[in-house]
Design a protein around this motif. Structure first.
Motif, PDB file in Angstrom:
ATOM      1  N   THR A   1      56.386  35.589  37.880  1.00 39.05           N
ATOM      2  CA  THR A   1      57.569  34.727  37.994  1.00 39.05           C
ATOM      3  C   THR A   1      57.942  34.519  39.460  1.00 39.05           C
ATOM      4  O   THR A   1      57.465  33.599  40.106  1.00 39.05           O
ATOM      5  CB  THR A   1      58.746  35.327  37.203  1.00 39.05           C
ATOM      6  OG1 THR A   1      58.927  36.710  37.594  1.00 39.05           O
ATOM      7  CG2 THR A   1      58.491  35.255  35.706  1.00 39.05           C
ATOM      8  N   VAL A   2      58.771  35.386  40.001  1.00 35.29           N
ATOM      9  CA  VAL A   2      59.323  35.143  41.337  1.00 35.29           C
ATOM     10  C   VAL A   2      58.279  35.237  42.450  1.00 35.29           C
ATOM     11  O   VAL A   2      58.405  34.559  43.480  1.00 35.29           O
ATOM     12  CB  VAL A   2      60.506  36.090  41.625  1.00 35.29           C
ATOM     13  CG1 VAL A   2      61.680  35.766  40.724  1.00 35.29           C
ATOM     14  CG2 VAL A   2      60.107  37.559  41.478  1.00 35.29           C
ATOM     15  N   ILE A   3      57.263  36.068  42.255  1.00 31.71           N
ATOM     16  CA  ILE A   3      56.216  36.155  43.282  1.00 31.71           C
ATOM     17  C   ILE A   3      55.270  34.963  43.184  1.00 31.71           C
ATOM     18  O   ILE A   3      54.970  34.296  44.178  1.00 31.71           O
ATOM     19  CB  ILE A   3      55.448  37.487  43.170  1.00 31.71           C
ATOM     20  CG1 ILE A   3      56.373  38.652  43.542  1.00 31.71           C
ATOM     21  CG2 ILE A   3      54.212  37.481  44.073  1.00 31.71           C
ATOM     22  CD1 ILE A   3      55.760  40.024  43.369  1.00 31.71           C
ATOM     23  N   LYS A   4      54.825  34.655  41.965  1.00 31.20           N
ATOM     24  CA  LYS A   4      53.917  33.518  41.771  1.00 31.20           C
ATOM     25  C   LYS A   4      54.541  32.213  42.237  1.00 31.20           C
ATOM     26  O   LYS A   4      53.862  31.363  42.831  1.00 31.20           O
ATOM     27  CB  LYS A   4      53.532  33.419  40.296  1.00 31.20           C
ATOM     28  CG  LYS A   4      52.562  32.283  39.991  1.00 31.20           C
ATOM     29  CD  LYS A   4      52.244  32.220  38.509  1.00 31.20           C
ATOM     30  CE  LYS A   4      51.330  31.047  38.201  1.00 31.20           C
ATOM     31  NZ  LYS A   4      51.044  30.953  36.736  1.00 31.20           N
ATOM     32  N   ASP A   5      55.838  32.034  41.987  1.00 29.85           N
ATOM     33  CA  ASP A   5      56.515  30.789  42.357  1.00 29.85           C
ATOM     34  C   ASP A   5      56.943  30.757  43.822  1.00 29.85           C
ATOM     35  O   ASP A   5      57.549  29.777  44.267  1.00 29.85           O
ATOM     36  CB  ASP A   5      57.735  30.574  41.460  1.00 29.85           C
ATOM     37  CG  ASP A   5      57.351  30.199  40.035  1.00 29.85           C
ATOM     38  OD1 ASP A   5      56.146  30.051  39.769  1.00 29.85           O
ATOM     39  OD2 ASP A   5      58.255  30.066  39.190  1.00 29.85           O
ATOM     40  N   GLY A   6      56.654  31.818  44.563  1.00 34.57           N
ATOM     41  CA  GLY A   6      56.967  31.827  45.981  1.00 34.57           C
ATOM     42  C   GLY A   6      58.428  32.060  46.309  1.00 34.57           C
ATOM     43  O   GLY A   6      58.864  31.796  47.439  1.00 34.57           O
ATOM     44  N   ILE A   7      59.194  32.567  45.344  1.00 32.76           N
ATOM     45  CA  ILE A   7      60.600  32.861  45.608  1.00 32.76           C
ATOM     46  C   ILE A   7      60.711  34.045  46.567  1.00 32.76           C
ATOM     47  O   ILE A   7      61.485  34.026  47.525  1.00 32.76           O
ATOM     48  CB  ILE A   7      61.362  33.144  44.301  1.00 32.76           C
ATOM     49  CG1 ILE A   7      61.215  31.970  43.317  1.00 32.76           C
ATOM     50  CG2 ILE A   7      62.831  33.442  44.578  1.00 32.76           C
ATOM     51  CD1 ILE A   7      61.760  30.662  43.829  1.00 32.76           C
ATOM     52  N   TYR A   8      59.929  35.095  46.290  1.00 28.63           N
ATOM     53  CA  TYR A   8      59.874  36.260  47.168  1.00 28.63           C
ATOM     54  C   TYR A   8      58.423  36.681  47.348  1.00 28.63           C
ATOM     55  O   TYR A   8      57.580  36.447  46.475  1.00 28.63           O
ATOM     56  CB  TYR A   8      60.645  37.455  46.587  1.00 28.63           C
ATOM     57  CG  TYR A   8      62.057  37.151  46.179  1.00 28.63           C
ATOM     58  CD1 TYR A   8      63.014  36.771  47.129  1.00 28.63           C
ATOM     59  CD2 TYR A   8      62.463  37.261  44.854  1.00 28.63           C
ATOM     60  CE1 TYR A   8      64.317  36.490  46.756  1.00 28.63           C
ATOM     61  CE2 TYR A   8      63.766  36.986  44.471  1.00 28.63           C
ATOM     62  CZ  TYR A   8      64.685  36.601  45.428  1.00 28.63           C
ATOM     63  OH  TYR A   8      65.973  36.308  45.062  1.00 28.63           O
ATOM     64  N   THR A   9      58.147  37.343  48.461  1.00 29.44           N
ATOM     65  CA  THR A   9      56.852  37.978  48.648  1.00 29.44           C
ATOM     66  C   THR A   9      56.949  39.438  48.227  1.00 29.44           C
ATOM     67  O   THR A   9      58.059  39.989  48.099  1.00 29.44           O
ATOM     68  CB  THR A   9      56.429  37.923  50.123  1.00 29.44           C
ATOM     69  OG1 THR A   9      57.357  38.714  50.904  1.00 29.44           O
ATOM     70  CG2 THR A   9      56.420  36.502  50.647  1.00 29.44           C
ATOM     71  N   VAL A  10      55.802  40.064  48.017  1.00 26.88           N
ATOM     72  CA  VAL A  10      55.790  41.493  47.702  1.00 26.88           C
ATOM     73  C   VAL A  10      56.457  42.270  48.835  1.00 26.88           C
ATOM     74  O   VAL A  10      57.217  43.217  48.595  1.00 26.88           O
ATOM     75  CB  VAL A  10      54.349  41.986  47.468  1.00 26.88           C
ATOM     76  CG1 VAL A  10      54.311  43.514  47.346  1.00 26.88           C
ATOM     77  CG2 VAL A  10      53.758  41.356  46.211  1.00 26.88           C
ATOM     78  N   GLY A  11      56.206  41.844  50.063  1.00 24.39           N
ATOM     79  CA  GLY A  11      56.802  42.524  51.206  1.00 24.39           C
ATOM     80  C   GLY A  11      58.317  42.461  51.212  1.00 24.39           C
ATOM     81  O   GLY A  11      58.985  43.430  51.592  1.00 24.39           O
ATOM     82  N   GLU A  12      58.882  41.322  50.797  1.00 20.35           N
ATOM     83  CA  GLU A  12      60.340  41.200  50.748  1.00 20.35           C
ATOM     84  C   GLU A  12      60.936  42.114  49.685  1.00 20.35           C
ATOM     85  O   GLU A  12      62.008  42.702  49.888  1.00 20.35           O
ATOM     86  CB  GLU A  12      60.729  39.747  50.467  1.00 20.35           C
ATOM     87  CG  GLU A  12      60.528  38.816  51.649  1.00 20.35           C
ATOM     88  CD  GLU A  12      60.804  37.374  51.296  1.00 20.35           C
ATOM     89  OE1 GLU A  12      61.466  36.687  52.096  1.00 20.35           O
ATOM     90  OE2 GLU A  12      60.343  36.906  50.230  1.00 20.35           O
ATOM     91  N   ILE A  13      60.266  42.227  48.565  1.00 21.16           N
ATOM     92  CA  ILE A  13      60.761  43.091  47.484  1.00 21.16           C
ATOM     93  C   ILE A  13      60.521  44.560  47.817  1.00 21.16           C
ATOM     94  O   ILE A  13      61.420  45.401  47.670  1.00 21.16           O
ATOM     95  CB  ILE A  13      60.073  42.727  46.147  1.00 21.16           C
ATOM     96  CG1 ILE A  13      60.418  41.291  45.728  1.00 21.16           C
ATOM     97  CG2 ILE A  13      60.482  43.716  45.049  1.00 21.16           C
ATOM     98  CD1 ILE A  13      59.589  40.769  44.572  1.00 21.16           C
TER      99      ILE A  13
END
Length: 367
Positions: free
Chosen positions: A340-352
């Protein structure tokens, strides 16, 4: 934990339109704006507050980008944020009318209070798109999410999290602000799922959606019910969930009860990864922003919206048949963050996965 991705099917949109406002018999029918911009298009964008991260981080830049693309770089967005002040928003609308913007894209602080401002814009020949919240008055178009479905998704997720404990105690319901028509729809959808399946010990309509108000309400609920009685919390959004979880921790809960949310805010996603918040509702802000911009530019050009709305309409308390687009929603849990949010570019793994959450991210398979 079983996967809980719940996507509202497009075909269900038509069935849920009544959830977005029931028209009075005396309501006027929405009519397309008749004026068309001459020269570069100016879109007046009015957003309701800046406490929720989405408006400044997603909606504003996404709308600006889409307007730029749709106008070949000649279009301009004039922006104002009302900071949860309905009177200020009315003044902002007046200023934009005076400055002769070509179209208004309004996310209302107060859906009823904005009606007179919408009428002023109409009288000035400026079309109005109600964005995210169904504003009253003679609006020309509306885009949002299926807000009653949001509440149902939250209610279903809470029931799943509770499992056999659903009837072993009481839940607290923390609804949104009474001035927001979406809050009433979230509440209605949640009750449709929860009523008769759980005992609601305390229920609140939270002033201005503020986390500190949700925190105070939750402290009151804990005091009134006793922490041993509370098995779950329905929170209408992530900001309030943060205030609720702070209150639960402050009360000394050894294990936090499941708490819902909405908006997939970064802090909410991190709490989900850490196991403090059970779920959020992911709403595709990019899609909603694109549709809002497309509606605004089309209306500024004097074009019809048929290709966008495909015949879908919504009734507000004052206007019937408003051309509308409702965007589907997804239940966001630890199991589907990647999709969801990673695939859609809302957040990166690094941001989370900051230092504080790296161990939890590793357990969740976020690398």
């Amino acid at each position: 934990m079983r996967r809980t991705a719940i996507v509202a099917a497009a075909s269900a949109m038509a069935l849920s339109l009544a959830a977005c406002g029931s028209a009075k018999e005396s309501g006027d029918k929405a009519e397309p704006a008749k004026s068309a911009a001459k020269g570069p298009i100016t879109v007046g964008l009015l957003l309701p507050e800046n406490q929720t991260a989405r408006y400044e981080k997603f909606d504003k830049p996404l709308i600006e980008k889409k307007v730029d693309a749709l106008t070949g770089g000649t279009g301009k967005v004039v922006y104002a944020n009302a900071k949860q002040d309905a009177t200020l928003q009315s003044q902002q609308v007046d200023a934009m009318i005076t400055n002769k913007v070509n179209v208004l894209l309004i996310d209302a602080v107060d859906s009823k209070a904005i009606a007179s401002s919408v009428q002023k814009a109409k009288d000035a020949g400026i079309p109005v798109v109600a964005y995210d919240r169904l504003a009253e008055g003679p609006i020309d178009a509306y885009t949002s999410f299926d807000n009653e479905e949001v509440g149902r998704v939250q209610g279903k997720a809470l029931l799943e999290a509770l499992g056999s404990k659903a009837r072993s105690g009481e839940i607290v319901m923390m609804n949104g602000a009474v001035t927001d028509p979406n809050a009433a729809l979230f509440k209605k959808g949640a009750h449709a799922e929860l009523d008769g399946k759980v005992k609601i010990g305390k229920e609140y309509d939270t002033k201005e959606w503020k986390p500190e108000n949700a925190n105070a309400n939750m402290e009151g609920a804990i005091s009134a019910l006793g922490k041993d009685k509370i098995v779950g919390v329905y929170s209408a959004n992530d900001g309030m969930a943060g205030g609720i979880i702070t209150a639960l921790k402050g009360a000394g809960f050894a294990t936090l009860p499941p708490v819902t949310g909405q908006d997939a805010e970064l802090a909410g996603v991190q709490r989900i990864v850490a196991g403090e918040q059970f779920m959020s509702v992911y709403k595709s802000y990019p899609r909603e922003a694109e549709i809002g911009a497309e509606m605004a530019v089309a209306l500024a050009k004097g074009e019809k919206l048929d290709s966008l709305t495909k015949g879908v309409t919504v009734d507000s308390p004052t206007i019937k048949g408003v051309p509308s687009v409702l965007v589907p929603v997804v239940s966001l849990t630890k199991d589907n963050i990647k999709e969801t949010v990673i695939k859609d570019g809302i957040y990166t793994v690094g941001e989370i996965c900051t230092t504080k959450y790296q161990a939890d991210c590793a357990k969740a398979g976020l690398k």
